[in-house]
Design an enzyme around this catalytic site. Structure first.
Site, PDB file in Angstrom:
ATOM      1  N   GLY A  12       5.466  -0.103   0.260  1.00  0.00           N
ATOM      2  CA  GLY A  12       6.375  -0.060   1.407  1.00  0.00           C
ATOM      3  C   GLY A  12       7.266   1.162   1.464  1.00  0.00           C
ATOM      4  O   GLY A  12       8.323   1.129   2.107  1.00  0.00           O
ATOM      5  N   ASN A  14       6.613   3.897   3.075  1.00  0.00           N
ATOM      6  CA  ASN A  14       6.617   4.358   4.472  1.00  0.00           C
ATOM      7  C   ASN A  14       7.504   3.471   5.328  1.00  0.00           C
ATOM      8  O   ASN A  14       8.232   3.960   6.193  1.00  0.00           O
ATOM      9  CB  ASN A  14       5.189   4.414   5.030  1.00  0.00           C
ATOM     10  CG  ASN A  14       4.488   5.696   4.626  1.00  0.00           C
ATOM     11  OD1 ASN A  14       4.809   6.767   5.125  1.00  0.00           O
ATOM     12  ND2 ASN A  14       3.566   5.578   3.685  1.00  0.00           N
ATOM     13  N   ILE A  94      -7.883  -4.067  11.337  1.00  0.00           N
ATOM     14  CA  ILE A  94      -7.260  -4.713  12.509  1.00  0.00           C
ATOM     15  C   ILE A  94      -8.359  -5.363  13.351  1.00  0.00           C
ATOM     16  O   ILE A  94      -9.340  -4.706  13.709  1.00  0.00           O
ATOM     17  CB  ILE A  94      -6.478  -3.670  13.349  1.00  0.00           C
ATOM     18  CG1 ILE A  94      -5.332  -3.090  12.514  1.00  0.00           C
ATOM     19  CG2 ILE A  94      -5.932  -4.273  14.632  1.00  0.00           C
ATOM     20  CD1 ILE A  94      -4.303  -4.098  12.035  1.00  0.00           C
ATOM     21  N   ASN A 108      -1.349   4.246  13.009  1.00  0.00           N
ATOM     22  CA  ASN A 108      -1.630   4.117  11.584  1.00  0.00           C
ATOM     23  C   ASN A 108      -1.285   5.427  10.893  1.00  0.00           C
ATOM     24  O   ASN A 108      -1.491   6.499  11.455  1.00  0.00           O
ATOM     25  CB  ASN A 108      -3.134   3.830  11.396  1.00  0.00           C
ATOM     26  CG  ASN A 108      -3.533   3.736   9.929  1.00  0.00           C
ATOM     27  OD1 ASN A 108      -2.870   3.064   9.140  1.00  0.00           O
ATOM     28  ND2 ASN A 108      -4.611   4.409   9.561  1.00  0.00           N
ATOM     29  N   HIS A 110      -2.383   7.703   7.664  1.00  0.00           N
ATOM     30  CA  HIS A 110      -3.463   7.848   6.690  1.00  0.00           C
ATOM     31  C   HIS A 110      -3.162   9.054   5.798  1.00  0.00           C
ATOM     32  O   HIS A 110      -2.781  10.119   6.306  1.00  0.00           O
ATOM     33  CB  HIS A 110      -4.809   8.019   7.408  1.00  0.00           C
ATOM     34  CG  HIS A 110      -5.948   8.078   6.448  1.00  0.00           C
ATOM     35  ND1 HIS A 110      -6.477   6.952   5.849  1.00  0.00           N
ATOM     36  CD2 HIS A 110      -6.616   9.125   5.933  1.00  0.00           C
ATOM     37  CE1 HIS A 110      -7.437   7.308   5.018  1.00  0.00           C
ATOM     38  NE2 HIS A 110      -7.543   8.621   5.045  1.00  0.00           N
TER      39      HIS A 110
HETATM   40  C1  GAR Z   1       0.305   5.375   1.968  1.00  0.00           C
HETATM   41  O1  GAR Z   1      -0.054   6.535   1.279  1.00  0.00           O
HETATM   42  C2  GAR Z   1      -0.492   5.259   3.251  1.00  0.00           C
HETATM   43  O2  GAR Z   1      -0.727   6.483   3.880  1.00  0.00           O
HETATM   44  C3  GAR Z   1      -1.789   4.662   2.728  1.00  0.00           C
HETATM   45  O3  GAR Z   1      -1.372   3.702   1.790  1.00  0.00           O
HETATM   46  C4  GAR Z   1      -0.137   4.127   1.182  1.00  0.00           C
HETATM   47  C5  GAR Z   1       0.869   3.015   1.274  1.00  0.00           C
HETATM   48  O4  GAR Z   1       2.053   3.332   0.594  1.00  0.00           O
HETATM   49  N1  GAR Z   1      -2.563   4.114   3.788  1.00  0.00           N
HETATM   50  C6  GAR Z   1      -3.898   4.150   3.800  1.00  0.00           C
HETATM   51  O5  GAR Z   1      -4.558   4.572   2.890  1.00  0.00           O
HETATM   52  C7  GAR Z   1      -4.530   3.588   5.063  1.00  0.00           C
HETATM   53  N2  GAR Z   1      -5.930   3.911   5.123  1.00  0.00           N
HETATM   54  P1  GAR Z   1       3.425   2.579   0.922  1.00  0.00           P
HETATM   55  O6  GAR Z   1       3.127   1.075   0.890  1.00  0.00           O
HETATM   56  O7  GAR Z   1       4.338   2.985  -0.196  1.00  0.00           O
HETATM   57  O8  GAR Z   1       3.899   3.029   2.268  1.00  0.00           O
END
Ligand code: GAR
Length: 210
Positions: A12, A14, A94, A108, A110
Site C-alpha cells: 500500500g 502507492n 478486473i 492502473n 504498473h
Molecule cells: C507497485 O510497484 C505497483 O506498481 C505494482 O505492485 C506494487 C504495489 O506496491 N503493481 C503491479 O505490478 C500491477 N501489475 P504497493 O502495494 O506498495 O503500492
C-alpha cells in the site's frame, strides 16, 4: 469532488502516496470513499483504517468460483458508485463486466515502461527481476486506463528511471517507486479530478493550463 475507490493487494505504498498527496493539497477535489483489498492481511488496509477510510475485503478464495467472485466484486463497486477506480498494486484481474460498467474510469499503475515488461505474469517484484535479467538500462512506471486487455489501455503518464549495475530487484523496485510511482499516480488523480485529461483516438492528452 471525485469520489474514488482504491483497490490494493499488498504493502500500500502507492495508496499512502495518494493519501499524503490529498493531505498536502497536491491532489485536490478528491475524496477516497473506500479501499478494497483482496487479501485481509494487506498492510494497505491498515493504512486505510489509520486514515479513517473504510476497508473492504473481497477475496476470490471466499467464492465458489471466479464468476461468483467477479459478480460480487462488480456488485460491490456498483453499490459504492465511484467516479474513479484506482488500482494501486491490485493484483487481481478486473472483471470484464466491471470494465464495461466503469469504462474510462479505471486507472492502473504498473512498475515498468509499458509496453515493456507487462501483461500476464508481470506484477510486483517479478517485473523488476525480468528487467534485470534482460539487462535494460532504463525502466520506469506507467499509469494507464484499464480496458479488457492486460496492461493494454491508453497510457496516461510515464516516467523513466535508471537501472544501476548493482541493482537487486528490491533496490530497483524501491527506486521506481520513489522516483516514478509515488509521483505519477497522485499527479494523474489530480489531473482527472481537475478535468485536465482528454482522450482522442485512443491517445490521452493533458490539456494545457489556462
Ligand atoms: C507497485 O510497484 C505497483 O506498481 C505494482 O505492485 C506494487 C504495489 O506496491 N503493481 C503491479 O505490478 C500491477 N501489475 P504497493 O502495494 O506498495 O503500492
Amino acid at each position: 469532488m471525485l469520489k474514488t475507490v482504491v483497490c490494493v493487494s499488498g504493502g500500500g505504498t502507492n495508496l499512502q502516496a495518494v493519501l499524503d498527496a490529498i493531505d498536502s493539497g497536491r491532489i485536490t477535489n478528491t475524496q477516497i470513499a473506500a479501499v478494497i483489498g483482496n487479501n485481509p492481511g494487506a498492510r494497505a488496509l491498515e493504512r486505510a483504517e489509520k486514515h479513517g477510510i473504510p476497508g473492504i475485503v473481497i477475496s476470490p478464495g471466499s467464492y465458489p468460483d471466479r464468476e461468483a467472485f467477479n459478480a460480487a466484486f462488480t456488485e460491490k463497486m456498483c453499490e459504492l458508485a465511484p467516479d474513479l477506480i484506482v488500482l494501486a498494486g491490485f493484483l487481481v484481474r478486473i472483471p470484464e463486466e466491471m470494465v464495461a460498467k466503469f469504462a474510462g474510469r479505471i486507472v492502473n499503475i504498473h512498475p515498468s515502461l509499458i509496453p515493456s515488461f507487462c501483461g500476464v505474469g508481470y506484477y510486483g517484484l517479478k517485473v523488476h527481476e525480468k528487467v534485470l535479467e534482460r539487462g535494460v538500462k532504463i525502466t520506469g512506471a506507467t499509469v494507464h486506463f484499464v480496458n479488457e486487455g492486460m496492461d493494454e489501455g491508453p497510457i496516461i503518464a510515464q516516467k523513466a528511471v535508471e537501472v544501476r549495475e548493482d541493482d537487486t530487484p528490491e533496490t530497483l523496485q524501491r527506486r521506481v517507486m520513489e522516483q516514478a510511482e509515488w509521483i505519477l499516480l497522485p499527479q494523474v488523480i489530480d489531473d482527472i479530478a481537475n478535468n485536465r485529461l482528454t482522450i482522442e483516438n485512443g491517445r490521452v492528452r493533458r490539456k494545457e493550463e489556462a
